[in-house]
Write an enzyme that holds these catalytic residues in place. Structure first.
Site, mmCIF file in Angstrom:
data_model
loop_
_atom_site.group_PDB
_atom_site.id
_atom_site.type_symbol
_atom_site.label_atom_id
_atom_site.label_comp_id
_atom_site.label_asym_id
_atom_site.label_seq_id
_atom_site.Cartn_x
_atom_site.Cartn_y
_atom_site.Cartn_z
ATOM 1 N N ASP A 142 -3.057 43.586 110.409
ATOM 2 C CA ASP A 142 -3.620 42.768 111.479
ATOM 3 C C ASP A 142 -3.109 41.334 111.302
ATOM 4 O OD1 ASP A 142 -5.420 41.909 113.548
ATOM 5 O OD2 ASP A 142 -6.810 41.261 111.981
ATOM 6 N N ASP A 196 -4.676 37.852 113.085
ATOM 7 C CA ASP A 196 -5.725 36.837 112.984
ATOM 8 C C ASP A 196 -6.823 37.273 112.024
ATOM 9 O OD1 ASP A 196 -5.196 34.704 115.285
ATOM 10 O OD2 ASP A 196 -4.710 36.677 116.084
ATOM 11 N N ASP A 203 -9.575 42.596 109.446
ATOM 12 C CA ASP A 203 -10.826 41.893 109.146
ATOM 13 C C ASP A 203 -11.960 42.172 110.120
ATOM 14 O OD1 ASP A 203 -9.355 40.346 111.188
ATOM 15 O OD2 ASP A 203 -11.017 38.933 110.979
#
Length: 266
Positions: free
Chosen positions: A16, A18, A192
């Site tokens: 991922d 961000d 996240d």
């Protein structure tokens, strides 16, 4: 949770962006990329024979901007966009978001703390600078989606998106895993947000595992404290893989060598 070991040469690595590779910022356009990161990703892509892809909610064009000059395999807008190692970008037809925009734009106009982000085939409302408006944003999105066909809402960290229905990061990882050079490898996905949970589940189903960046309930089986720890792990893994290649007499060029890591261990 078990410890996070360094990346092995037979890994299919999915990352991922961000909150994982880059620290979160008040607005998506304010994100900063650590200078050493591009070199590390280049080295990992080389050492894994190309089996590295970025899986993000951002459009692929934005990922290219932040990671330039790299053009890695990538899935953008949670898998609605897909590019396989330099091939043409695949993107589904416009899903009919335009009729929903006036109400979303009106909401943002009434509340300056909100930000409307228009993507290729999706739209997002960020409320990071106005967290007290979460309930209002969620309710508005749910209301504008009533009667919409082929669209669904996706809540994330301080954001709610409207995107093509049925598209998620797990599906993007599964697609990559059916293609060379990812096929036959052990998938590892680091993310996240709750939007990454589908990716963790697919990685596990395919014999790999997920790495959660942060603290919350998750389907991931390994955890690191934050993006800095994740980047440190990537730096260390890249150096270890480069050393293996050098010992075999198959070292990449100096352009593929990442800068040294200075962050603490994950």
């Amino acid at each position: 949770m078990p410890p996070l070991h360094l990346i092995e040469p037979d890994t299919a690595l999915f990352l991922d962006f961000d909150g994982t590779l880059a620290d979160l910022a008040p607005r998506p356009d304010l994100v900063q990329v650590e200078p050493e990161l591009v070199g590390t990703l280049r080295a990992l892509h080389t050492c894994l024979d190309g089996a590295l892809a970025i899986i993000s909610g951002r459009p692929v064009a934005e990922l290219d901007f932040f990671l330039q000059p790299l053009t890695l395999p990538a899935a953008g807008v949670h898998g609605a966009e897909l590019r396989h190692d330099g091939e043409a970008l695949f993107m589904p037809p416009e899903p009919g978001i335009a009729p929903l925009l006036p109400r979303l734009e009106a909401l943002v106009a009434r509340h300056p703390g909100l930000q409307l982000e228009r993507k290729s085939v999706a739209v997002a409302i960020h409320y990071r600078q106005a967290p007290e408006l979460e309930a209002l944003v969620r309710a508005t999105v749910a209301d504008v989606l009533r009667g919409a066909v082929g669209l669904e809402g996706l809540p994330g960290k301080m954001v709610v998106e409207i995107k093509p229905a049925g598209v998620n990061k797990g599906g993007a990882i599964a697609t990559f895993m059916r293609m060379a050079p990812f096929a036959g490898r052990r998938p590892l996905f680091a993310g996240d947000d709750v939007t990454d949970e589908a990716g963790f589940a697919v990685a596990r189903e395919l014999g790999g595992f997920g790495v959660l960046v942060g603290e919350r309930a998750t389907a991931a089986t390994v955890r690191v404290t934050g993006p800095a720890a994740l980047r440190c792990w990537l730096h260390r893994s890249a150096h270890a893989l480069l050393e293996r290649r050098a010992q075999r007499g198959d070292a990449p060029t100096s352009a593929s060598t990442p800068s040294s890591a200075t962050e603490g261990s994950p």
